[in-house]
Scaffold this motif. Structure first.
Motif, PDB file in Angstrom:
ATOM      1  N   TYR A 154       0.826  -1.200   0.000  1.00  0.00           N
ATOM      2  CA  TYR A 154       0.000   0.000   0.000  1.00  0.00           C
ATOM      3  C   TYR A 154       0.864   1.254   0.000  1.00  0.00           C
ATOM      4  CZ  TYR A 154      -4.261  -2.675   1.036  1.00  0.00           C
ATOM      5  OH  TYR A 154      -5.336  -3.524   0.985  1.00  0.00           O
ATOM      6  N   SER A 155       1.957   1.225   0.742  1.00  0.00           N
ATOM      7  CA  SER A 155       2.850   2.386   0.786  1.00  0.00           C
ATOM      8  C   SER A 155       3.451   2.648  -0.594  1.00  0.00           C
ATOM      9  CB  SER A 155       3.969   2.148   1.805  1.00  0.00           C
ATOM     10  OG  SER A 155       3.443   2.069   3.120  1.00  0.00           O
ATOM     11  N   ARG A 156       3.799   1.577  -1.292  1.00  0.00           N
ATOM     12  CA  ARG A 156       4.383   1.732  -2.628  1.00  0.00           C
ATOM     13  C   ARG A 156       3.355   2.259  -3.625  1.00  0.00           C
ATOM     14  NH1 ARG A 156       9.410  -0.630  -4.376  1.00  0.00           N
ATOM     15  NH2 ARG A 156       9.710   0.086  -6.518  1.00  0.00           N
ATOM     16  N   ARG A 157       2.101   1.900  -3.422  1.00  0.00           N
ATOM     17  CA  ARG A 157       1.024   2.351  -4.322  1.00  0.00           C
ATOM     18  C   ARG A 157       0.223   3.508  -3.711  1.00  0.00           C
ATOM     19  NH1 ARG A 157       3.321   0.184  -8.482  1.00  0.00           N
ATOM     20  NH2 ARG A 157       2.394  -1.702  -9.401  1.00  0.00           N
ATOM     21  N   LYS A 158       0.843   4.260  -2.837  1.00  0.00           N
ATOM     22  CA  LYS A 158       0.150   5.352  -2.155  1.00  0.00           C
ATOM     23  C   LYS A 158      -0.459   6.320  -3.165  1.00  0.00           C
ATOM     24  CE  LYS A 158       0.828   8.808   1.476  1.00  0.00           C
ATOM     25  NZ  LYS A 158       1.799   9.407   2.435  1.00  0.00           N
ATOM     26  N   GLY A 159      -1.740   6.644  -2.965  1.00  0.00           N
ATOM     27  CA  GLY A 159      -2.430   7.570  -3.845  1.00  0.00           C
ATOM     28  C   GLY A 159      -3.023   6.929  -5.081  1.00  0.00           C
ATOM     29  N   VAL A 160      -2.832   5.631  -5.271  1.00  0.00           N
ATOM     30  CA  VAL A 160      -3.350   4.920  -6.438  1.00  0.00           C
ATOM     31  C   VAL A 160      -4.682   4.257  -6.083  1.00  0.00           C
ATOM     32  CG1 VAL A 160      -2.933   3.026  -8.071  1.00  0.00           C
ATOM     33  CG2 VAL A 160      -1.035   4.481  -7.326  1.00  0.00           C
ATOM     34  N   ASP A 161      -5.638   4.329  -6.986  1.00  0.00           N
ATOM     35  CA  ASP A 161      -6.933   3.686  -6.771  1.00  0.00           C
ATOM     36  C   ASP A 161      -6.770   2.176  -6.968  1.00  0.00           C
ATOM     37  OD1 ASP A 161      -9.525   2.881  -6.572  1.00  0.00           O
ATOM     38  OD2 ASP A 161     -10.255   3.930  -8.358  1.00  0.00           O
ATOM     39  N   LEU A 162      -6.928   1.415  -5.903  1.00  0.00           N
ATOM     40  CA  LEU A 162      -6.754  -0.038  -5.959  1.00  0.00           C
ATOM     41  C   LEU A 162      -8.089  -0.775  -5.929  1.00  0.00           C
ATOM     42  CD1 LEU A 162      -3.748  -0.367  -3.482  1.00  0.00           C
ATOM     43  CD2 LEU A 162      -3.676  -0.348  -5.988  1.00  0.00           C
ATOM     44  N   ASN A 163      -9.164  -0.061  -6.086  1.00  0.00           N
ATOM     45  CA  ASN A 163     -10.477  -0.685  -6.060  1.00  0.00           C
ATOM     46  C   ASN A 163     -10.587  -1.731  -7.168  1.00  0.00           C
ATOM     47  OD1 ASN A 163     -13.145  -0.816  -4.902  1.00  0.00           O
ATOM     48  ND2 ASN A 163     -13.894   0.085  -6.808  1.00  0.00           N
ATOM     49  N   GLU A 164     -11.019  -2.927  -6.817  1.00  0.00           N
ATOM     50  CA  GLU A 164     -11.177  -4.065  -7.724  1.00  0.00           C
ATOM     51  C   GLU A 164      -9.865  -4.729  -8.117  1.00  0.00           C
ATOM     52  OE1 GLU A 164     -14.142  -5.364  -8.350  1.00  0.00           O
ATOM     53  OE2 GLU A 164     -14.974  -3.761  -7.112  1.00  0.00           O
ATOM     54  N   THR A 165      -8.732  -4.315  -7.528  1.00  0.00           N
ATOM     55  CA  THR A 165      -7.488  -5.054  -7.731  1.00  0.00           C
ATOM     56  C   THR A 165      -7.639  -6.444  -7.115  1.00  0.00           C
ATOM     57  OG1 THR A 165      -6.083  -3.084  -7.722  1.00  0.00           O
ATOM     58  CG2 THR A 165      -5.021  -5.174  -7.169  1.00  0.00           C
ATOM     59  N   ILE A 166      -7.293  -7.477  -7.867  1.00  0.00           N
ATOM     60  CA  ILE A 166      -7.388  -8.845  -7.374  1.00  0.00           C
ATOM     61  C   ILE A 166      -6.121  -9.193  -6.605  1.00  0.00           C
ATOM     62  CG2 ILE A 166      -7.558 -11.283  -8.031  1.00  0.00           C
ATOM     63  CD1 ILE A 166      -9.017 -10.345 -10.580  1.00  0.00           C
ATOM     64  N   LEU A 167      -6.280  -9.760  -5.424  1.00  0.00           N
ATOM     65  CA  LEU A 167      -5.151 -10.273  -4.654  1.00  0.00           C
ATOM     66  C   LEU A 167      -5.286 -11.788  -4.598  1.00  0.00           C
ATOM     67  CD1 LEU A 167      -2.637  -9.932  -2.931  1.00  0.00           C
ATOM     68  CD2 LEU A 167      -4.103  -9.612  -0.948  1.00  0.00           C
ATOM     69  N   HIS A 168      -4.393 -12.469  -5.314  1.00  0.00           N
ATOM     70  CA  HIS A 168      -4.463 -13.929  -5.457  1.00  0.00           C
ATOM     71  C   HIS A 168      -3.422 -14.596  -4.566  1.00  0.00           C
ATOM     72  CE1 HIS A 168      -5.433 -17.678  -7.448  1.00  0.00           C
ATOM     73  NE2 HIS A 168      -4.166 -17.881  -7.760  1.00  0.00           N
ATOM     74  N   SER A 169      -3.808 -15.677  -3.900  1.00  0.00           N
ATOM     75  CA  SER A 169      -2.914 -16.349  -2.958  1.00  0.00           C
ATOM     76  C   SER A 169      -3.290 -17.814  -2.867  1.00  0.00           C
ATOM     77  CB  SER A 169      -3.044 -15.702  -1.575  1.00  0.00           C
ATOM     78  OG  SER A 169      -4.339 -15.982  -1.029  1.00  0.00           O
ATOM     79  N   ASP A 170      -2.552 -18.544  -2.006  1.00  0.00           N
ATOM     80  CA  ASP A 170      -2.974 -19.895  -1.679  1.00  0.00           C
ATOM     81  C   ASP A 170      -4.012 -19.820  -0.561  1.00  0.00           C
ATOM     82  OD1 ASP A 170      -1.712 -19.655   0.812  1.00  0.00           O
ATOM     83  OD2 ASP A 170       0.117 -20.650   0.151  1.00  0.00           O
ATOM     84  N   GLY A 171      -4.359 -20.970   0.005  1.00  0.00           N
ATOM     85  CA  GLY A 171      -5.433 -20.989   0.994  1.00  0.00           C
ATOM     86  C   GLY A 171      -4.974 -20.883   2.423  1.00  0.00           C
ATOM     87  N   GLY A 172      -3.769 -20.362   2.646  1.00  0.00           N
ATOM     88  CA  GLY A 172      -3.252 -20.245   3.999  1.00  0.00           C
ATOM     89  C   GLY A 172      -4.078 -19.329   4.871  1.00  0.00           C
ATOM     90  N   VAL A 173      -4.111 -19.640   6.174  1.00  0.00           N
ATOM     91  CA  VAL A 173      -4.922 -18.866   7.116  1.00  0.00           C
ATOM     92  C   VAL A 173      -4.533 -17.397   7.115  1.00  0.00           C
ATOM     93  CG1 VAL A 173      -3.374 -19.390   9.044  1.00  0.00           C
ATOM     94  CG2 VAL A 173      -5.740 -18.765   9.512  1.00  0.00           C
ATOM     95  N   GLN A 174      -3.267 -17.088   6.808  1.00  0.00           N
ATOM     96  CA  GLN A 174      -2.804 -15.700   6.828  1.00  0.00           C
ATOM     97  C   GLN A 174      -3.511 -14.844   5.770  1.00  0.00           C
ATOM     98  OE1 GLN A 174      -0.870 -18.358   6.512  1.00  0.00           O
ATOM     99  NE2 GLN A 174       0.526 -18.411   8.248  1.00  0.00           N
ATOM    100  N   TYR A 175      -4.116 -15.489   4.778  1.00  0.00           N
ATOM    101  CA  TYR A 175      -4.780 -14.760   3.706  1.00  0.00           C
ATOM    102  C   TYR A 175      -6.284 -14.607   3.914  1.00  0.00           C
ATOM    103  CZ  TYR A 175      -0.401 -15.005   1.159  1.00  0.00           C
ATOM    104  OH  TYR A 175       0.913 -14.872   0.791  1.00  0.00           O
ATOM    105  N   TYR A 176      -6.811 -15.214   4.960  1.00  0.00           N
ATOM    106  CA  TYR A 176      -8.213 -14.937   5.273  1.00  0.00           C
ATOM    107  C   TYR A 176      -8.413 -14.623   6.754  1.00  0.00           C
ATOM    108  CZ  TYR A 176      -8.484 -19.921   6.638  1.00  0.00           C
ATOM    109  OH  TYR A 176      -8.281 -21.150   7.209  1.00  0.00           O
ATOM    110  N   ASP A 177      -7.310 -14.368   7.440  1.00  0.00           N
ATOM    111  CA  ASP A 177      -7.392 -13.886   8.813  1.00  0.00           C
ATOM    112  C   ASP A 177      -8.215 -12.587   8.849  1.00  0.00           C
ATOM    113  OD1 ASP A 177      -5.919 -13.984  11.682  1.00  0.00           O
ATOM    114  OD2 ASP A 177      -6.039 -11.916  10.990  1.00  0.00           O
TER     115      ASP A 177
END
Length: 275
Positions: A154-177
């Protein structure tokens, strides 16, 4: 009637689901260890991984239950029973990449230092191949892995509209905590998950690039050495490494040209289909 309150029931259910998700993440880590050490036994893997939520004997039974004790090629199609584990749809199937911030991919891997494992998390822009955020941690807690890498992104993309950006990952608990989902929703990111490692190819590849092309050639003797070298490796990768898919320029150079021109030319396009 059973002497259990509704609140107590839901708390117990939440604990069971969280434990199940940890087992799911543990299996991914075991696969990674066996990819590097195909003949390593379960007991050695236990002392290498040192999972805090499972004992040694239970870990060996866990490996036996998944057929990981015999010396045979690893079957990556095997996975834990994900019933009850939060899973988002895989939104990358047949996805055509046309711009930066369309798809971010992420994964957690490990790196061994003096017989101890530490955990590396990367978030990559799938179009430009730029590493947006990363973290180095001693434990697999969300705030030390995925959440830390996300906040750096987020800091690197500060000021950029990220609405609807897809964040793809595996099914690890850290990604749905819960805290991680609050952080993604804050910027309007859409969560996506794979079921098998090969469905997150770009994230898997960046793990290998950083570990094998950079870290393994460095003198790393402590956690702080690892933190420093990962930071240096990410900077070198982003700013210096030519990419065939980016017309032999670095990810940062590609992004700068993309932003300056408003769009990529035919000769500078990244791959247009997610793999």
């Amino acid at each position: 009637m059973l002497g259990i309150s509704k609140q107590g029931f839901h708390q117990r259910l939440a604990r069971q689901l969280k434990q199940q998700s940890y087992y799911h993440q543990l299996l991914f880590l075991v696969y990674q260890v066996l990819a590097d050490h195909p003949t390593m036994g379960a007991r050695d893997m236990y002392y290498l991984l040192r999972p805090e939520f499972i004992g040694r004997d239970a870990f060996e039974e866990f490996c036996r239950g998944h057929g990981l004790l015999s010396e045979r090629p690893i079957n990556y199609a095997r996975t834990t029973d994900s019933q009850g584990v939060v899973r988002f749809d895989n939104l990358t199937v047949n996805l055509k990449l046309t711009r930066i911030n369309q798809l971010w991919v992420s994964d957690i891997t490990y790196f061994e230092v003096s017989g101890r494992l530490y955990y590396l998390t990367f978030i990559l822009d799938a179009f430009s191949r730029l590493i947006l955020g990363h973290s180095v941690s001693k434990r697999l807690f969300t705030e030390q892995t995925t959440l830390a890498a996300l906040e750096m992104s987020y800091s690197r993309r500060k000021g950029v509209d990220l609405n609807e950006t897809i964040l793809h990952s595996d099914g690890g608990v850290q990604y749905y905590d819960k805290e991680f989902l609050i952080a993604t929703q804050r910027q309007g990111l859409v969560n996506s998950m794979c079921e098998y490692p090969w469905e997150n190819g770009k994230a898997e590849r960046i793990n290998g690039v950083i570990k094998n092309n950079y870290l393994r050639h460095s003198s790393i003797n402590s956690f702080m050495d690892l933190v420093k070298e990962v930071g240096c490796s990410v900077q070198l990768y982003n700013e210096k490494k030519p990419h065939k898919a980016l017309n032999r320029v670095s990810p940062l150079t590609f992004e700068n040209k993309y932003i300056e021109s408003g769009k990529t030319s035919d000769g500078e396009k990244s791959t247009t289909e997610y793999d």
